[in-house]
Design a protein around this motif. Structure first.
Motif, PDB file in Angstrom:
ATOM      1  N   ASN A  81       0.846  -1.192   0.000  1.00  0.00           N
ATOM      2  CA  ASN A  81       0.000   0.000   0.000  1.00  0.00           C
ATOM      3  C   ASN A  81       0.879   1.239   0.000  1.00  0.00           C
ATOM      4  O   ASN A  81       1.691   1.435   0.916  1.00  0.00           O
ATOM      5  CB  ASN A  81      -0.904  -0.011   1.237  1.00  0.00           C
ATOM      6  CG  ASN A  81      -1.980   1.051   1.191  1.00  0.00           C
ATOM      7  OD1 ASN A  81      -1.768   2.164   0.711  1.00  0.00           O
ATOM      8  ND2 ASN A  81      -3.148   0.732   1.713  1.00  0.00           N
ATOM      9  N   GLY A  82       0.720   2.078  -1.015  1.00  0.00           N
ATOM     10  CA  GLY A  82       1.566   3.261  -1.147  1.00  0.00           C
ATOM     11  C   GLY A  82       1.175   4.414  -0.249  1.00  0.00           C
ATOM     12  O   GLY A  82       1.901   5.398  -0.148  1.00  0.00           O
ATOM     13  N   LEU A  89       4.812   4.249  -4.467  1.00  0.00           N
ATOM     14  CA  LEU A  89       4.162   3.406  -5.466  1.00  0.00           C
ATOM     15  C   LEU A  89       5.165   2.921  -6.507  1.00  0.00           C
ATOM     16  O   LEU A  89       5.130   1.763  -6.935  1.00  0.00           O
ATOM     17  CB  LEU A  89       3.032   4.171  -6.158  1.00  0.00           C
ATOM     18  CG  LEU A  89       1.782   4.482  -5.329  1.00  0.00           C
ATOM     19  CD1 LEU A  89       0.838   5.371  -6.132  1.00  0.00           C
ATOM     20  CD2 LEU A  89       1.072   3.202  -4.904  1.00  0.00           C
ATOM     21  N   ASN A  90       6.063   3.804  -6.909  1.00  0.00           N
ATOM     22  CA  ASN A  90       7.070   3.434  -7.910  1.00  0.00           C
ATOM     23  C   ASN A  90       8.020   2.363  -7.372  1.00  0.00           C
ATOM     24  O   ASN A  90       8.305   1.371  -8.053  1.00  0.00           O
ATOM     25  CB  ASN A  90       7.866   4.672  -8.336  1.00  0.00           C
ATOM     26  CG  ASN A  90       7.002   5.680  -9.074  1.00  0.00           C
ATOM     27  OD1 ASN A  90       5.986   5.326  -9.672  1.00  0.00           O
ATOM     28  ND2 ASN A  90       7.387   6.945  -9.034  1.00  0.00           N
ATOM     29  N   SER A  91       8.513   2.550  -6.158  1.00  0.00           N
ATOM     30  CA  SER A  91       9.438   1.575  -5.583  1.00  0.00           C
ATOM     31  C   SER A  91       8.726   0.261  -5.257  1.00  0.00           C
ATOM     32  O   SER A  91       9.291  -0.825  -5.417  1.00  0.00           O
ATOM     33  CB  SER A  91      10.106   2.137  -4.319  1.00  0.00           C
ATOM     34  OG  SER A  91       9.149   2.417  -3.317  1.00  0.00           O
ATOM     35  N   GLN A  94       8.355  -2.011  -8.268  1.00  0.00           N
ATOM     36  CA  GLN A  94       9.571  -2.781  -8.525  1.00  0.00           C
ATOM     37  C   GLN A  94       9.704  -3.940  -7.541  1.00  0.00           C
ATOM     38  O   GLN A  94      10.134  -5.036  -7.909  1.00  0.00           O
ATOM     39  CB  GLN A  94      10.800  -1.864  -8.437  1.00  0.00           C
ATOM     40  CG  GLN A  94      12.089  -2.533  -8.888  1.00  0.00           C
ATOM     41  CD  GLN A  94      12.010  -3.066 -10.310  1.00  0.00           C
ATOM     42  OE1 GLN A  94      11.639  -2.351 -11.234  1.00  0.00           O
ATOM     43  NE2 GLN A  94      12.348  -4.344 -10.500  1.00  0.00           N
ATOM     44  N   GLN A  95       9.309  -3.702  -6.290  1.00  0.00           N
ATOM     45  CA  GLN A  95       9.353  -4.779  -5.297  1.00  0.00           C
ATOM     46  C   GLN A  95       8.472  -5.957  -5.715  1.00  0.00           C
ATOM     47  O   GLN A  95       8.862  -7.125  -5.573  1.00  0.00           O
ATOM     48  CB  GLN A  95       8.888  -4.258  -3.935  1.00  0.00           C
ATOM     49  CG  GLN A  95       9.851  -3.314  -3.243  1.00  0.00           C
ATOM     50  CD  GLN A  95       9.287  -2.784  -1.940  1.00  0.00           C
ATOM     51  OE1 GLN A  95       8.715  -3.536  -1.139  1.00  0.00           O
ATOM     52  NE2 GLN A  95       9.408  -1.485  -1.710  1.00  0.00           N
ATOM     53  N   LEU A  96       7.296  -5.658  -6.234  1.00  0.00           N
ATOM     54  CA  LEU A  96       6.396  -6.732  -6.663  1.00  0.00           C
ATOM     55  C   LEU A  96       6.957  -7.477  -7.871  1.00  0.00           C
ATOM     56  O   LEU A  96       6.754  -8.684  -8.007  1.00  0.00           O
ATOM     57  CB  LEU A  96       5.011  -6.155  -6.984  1.00  0.00           C
ATOM     58  CG  LEU A  96       4.232  -5.606  -5.779  1.00  0.00           C
ATOM     59  CD1 LEU A  96       2.927  -4.971  -6.233  1.00  0.00           C
ATOM     60  CD2 LEU A  96       3.965  -6.701  -4.758  1.00  0.00           C
ATOM     61  N   LEU A 115       2.451   0.622 -11.809  1.00  0.00           N
ATOM     62  CA  LEU A 115       2.757  -0.722 -12.312  1.00  0.00           C
ATOM     63  C   LEU A 115       3.032  -0.693 -13.812  1.00  0.00           C
ATOM     64  O   LEU A 115       3.954  -1.350 -14.296  1.00  0.00           O
ATOM     65  CB  LEU A 115       1.596  -1.668 -12.011  1.00  0.00           C
ATOM     66  CG  LEU A 115       1.360  -2.014 -10.539  1.00  0.00           C
ATOM     67  CD1 LEU A 115       0.053  -2.796 -10.383  1.00  0.00           C
ATOM     68  CD2 LEU A 115       2.526  -2.819  -9.959  1.00  0.00           C
ATOM     69  N   ALA A 116       2.224   0.083 -14.536  1.00  0.00           N
ATOM     70  CA  ALA A 116       2.401   0.180 -15.987  1.00  0.00           C
ATOM     71  C   ALA A 116       3.747   0.778 -16.348  1.00  0.00           C
ATOM     72  O   ALA A 116       4.375   0.376 -17.340  1.00  0.00           O
ATOM     73  CB  ALA A 116       1.275   1.016 -16.585  1.00  0.00           C
ATOM     74  N   ASN A 117       4.195   1.738 -15.552  1.00  0.00           N
ATOM     75  CA  ASN A 117       5.503   2.363 -15.803  1.00  0.00           C
ATOM     76  C   ASN A 117       6.650   1.422 -15.465  1.00  0.00           C
ATOM     77  O   ASN A 117       7.754   1.575 -15.981  1.00  0.00           O
ATOM     78  CB  ASN A 117       5.638   3.646 -14.986  1.00  0.00           C
ATOM     79  CG  ASN A 117       4.729   4.746 -15.481  1.00  0.00           C
ATOM     80  OD1 ASN A 117       4.364   4.784 -16.657  1.00  0.00           O
ATOM     81  ND2 ASN A 117       4.351   5.658 -14.597  1.00  0.00           N
ATOM     82  N   ALA A 118       6.366   0.437 -14.591  1.00  0.00           N
ATOM     83  CA  ALA A 118       7.434  -0.464 -14.131  1.00  0.00           C
ATOM     84  C   ALA A 118       7.667  -1.638 -15.078  1.00  0.00           C
ATOM     85  O   ALA A 118       8.768  -2.185 -15.120  1.00  0.00           O
ATOM     86  CB  ALA A 118       7.114  -0.978 -12.734  1.00  0.00           C
ATOM     87  N   THR A 119       6.625  -2.044 -15.812  1.00  0.00           N
ATOM     88  CA  THR A 119       6.789  -3.209 -16.679  1.00  0.00           C
ATOM     89  C   THR A 119       5.857  -3.148 -17.884  1.00  0.00           C
ATOM     90  O   THR A 119       4.716  -2.688 -17.778  1.00  0.00           O
ATOM     91  CB  THR A 119       6.514  -4.524 -15.908  1.00  0.00           C
ATOM     92  OG1 THR A 119       6.655  -5.640 -16.789  1.00  0.00           O
ATOM     93  CG2 THR A 119       5.121  -4.538 -15.303  1.00  0.00           C
ATOM     94  N   SER A 120       6.361  -3.626 -18.998  1.00  0.00           N
ATOM     95  CA  SER A 120       5.534  -3.758 -20.200  1.00  0.00           C
ATOM     96  C   SER A 120       5.369  -5.229 -20.560  1.00  0.00           C
ATOM     97  O   SER A 120       4.822  -5.560 -21.612  1.00  0.00           O
ATOM     98  CB  SER A 120       6.182  -3.019 -21.379  1.00  0.00           C
ATOM     99  OG  SER A 120       7.485  -3.519 -21.625  1.00  0.00           O
TER     100      SER A 120
END
Length: 336
Positions: A81-82, A89-91, A94-96, A115-120
């Protein structure tokens, strides 16, 4: 000779026992390996804590369970939970990813965008997102085309303002309070403003930059308008009691957009059940886990209807008479 026969029998029995033991150990190892292989990971990222989003999270878990995926049995749920902090939220996204999540669930627009910014690559299920196209999460609701799909809770603005008109037929001016930093909130206010003006109402909009603005802005809006209209807004939801405290002092009703906020002091809504929205999201995540669907080819689930809910106790407090024609069609609740 008898001794040799006995010794031979003992040796044969020992060989058999060793074989049985080895077979059992091998079976156990195989079973353990199979169990380990079946255990999948679901990463859930929530924007902030408040009753609506908490209900969505619980619904996601229930939706997974209804489709055969239960935490601790065949899936491991990693929940973060951010608390409204974008950098967190950004970090946390990446943890997930570092936890090798097989599917990711974003609860509220900021979480889904992180989440969208972290992975495609990893599949993402957006849960209860008001405007996924405007937020840049998908380009097309029917053909997402990438790694994201999920539930679009399109607030039934027309139904809401129809109901508000029946409750406040003498109203001339409506105050709309929203968070300037939330795309979903601004999108809903744009739709509501257009509809209200078409109905002949004067609209006064009040943007808040943080929950610290709520008390002062609510005081101002209550002085200048006949009733308040609140969109689905996480910043407001996290400090909703502050708003209600101020609106109650001014004896002004607050028309909300989320079902549970009626119990928390809102006068009424045509609202969507947040838990059920979560259940739908959880089922979509389950379909990804079992290979039934892929985000790229799975249409976004658009939910654009709601239920009429009235807080009768609040109406009495504010001296508002609920028309019988509205009351008979609505769920009547008591405040908490």
């Amino acid at each position: 000779m008898k001794n040799k026969g006995i010794i031979g029998s003992i040796i044969a029995l020992a060989v058999i026992l060793i074989g049985v033991f080895a077979y059992q150990m091998g079976s156990r190892q195989t079973s353990a390996t199979e169990t380990k292989e079946e255990m999948r990971t679901v990463g859930i990222l929530q924007f902030i804590s408040h009753p609506s989003l908490d209900q969505i999270k619980n619904g996601v878990i229930e939706g997974l369970k209804e489709e055969g995926y239960e935490d601790g049995k065949n899936i491991k749920i990693e929940f973060l939970n951010g608390q409204g902090d974008q950098s967190k939220l950004n970090s946390m996204s990446q943890q997930l990813l570092d936890k090798n999540s097989d599917v990711l669930v974003g609860i509220a627009t900021p979480a889904a965008k992180a989440l969208a910014n972290a992975t495609s690559d990893k599949p993402i299920i957006m849960s209860a997102i008001s405007d996924p196209i405007g937020a840049g999460l998908v380009k097309d609701l029917k053909h997402p085309g990438a790694n994201i799909t999920g539930v679009n809770n399109l607030t039934p603005v027309d139904q809401q303002l129809d109901m508000a008109k029946k409750l406040f037929p003498e109203a001339k001016t409506v105050g709309m309070i929203y968070s300037s930093s939330e795309e979903n909130s601004k999108s809903q206010i744009d739709r509501a403003e257009k509809r209200a003006k078409n109905d002949g109402l004067t609209v006064k909009k009040y943007a808040i930059s943080s929950s610290n603005d709520i008390a002062q802005i609510t005081q101002q809006a209550c002085q200048e308008t006949d009733y308040l209209y609140i969109p689905q807004d996480n910043t407001i939801a996290s400090a909703f009691q502050t708003m209600i405290n101020e609106s109650d002092k001014a004896k002004k009703p607050v028309f909300v957009s989320v079902d549970n906020m009626v119990k928390e002091g809102g006068i009424a809504t045509v609202g969507q059940n947040q838990f059920k929205l979560g259940v739908e999201s959880g089922k979509m995540a389950a379909d990804v886990l079992n290979g039934k669907s892929k985000p790229a080819t799975t249409p976004v689930n658009v939910i654009d209807y709601g239920d009429m809910i009235i807080n009768e106790e609040k109406a009495k407090e504010l001296g508002i008479t609920i028309p019988a024609s509205v009351k008979e069609k609505a769920e009547v609740v008591k405040g908490e």
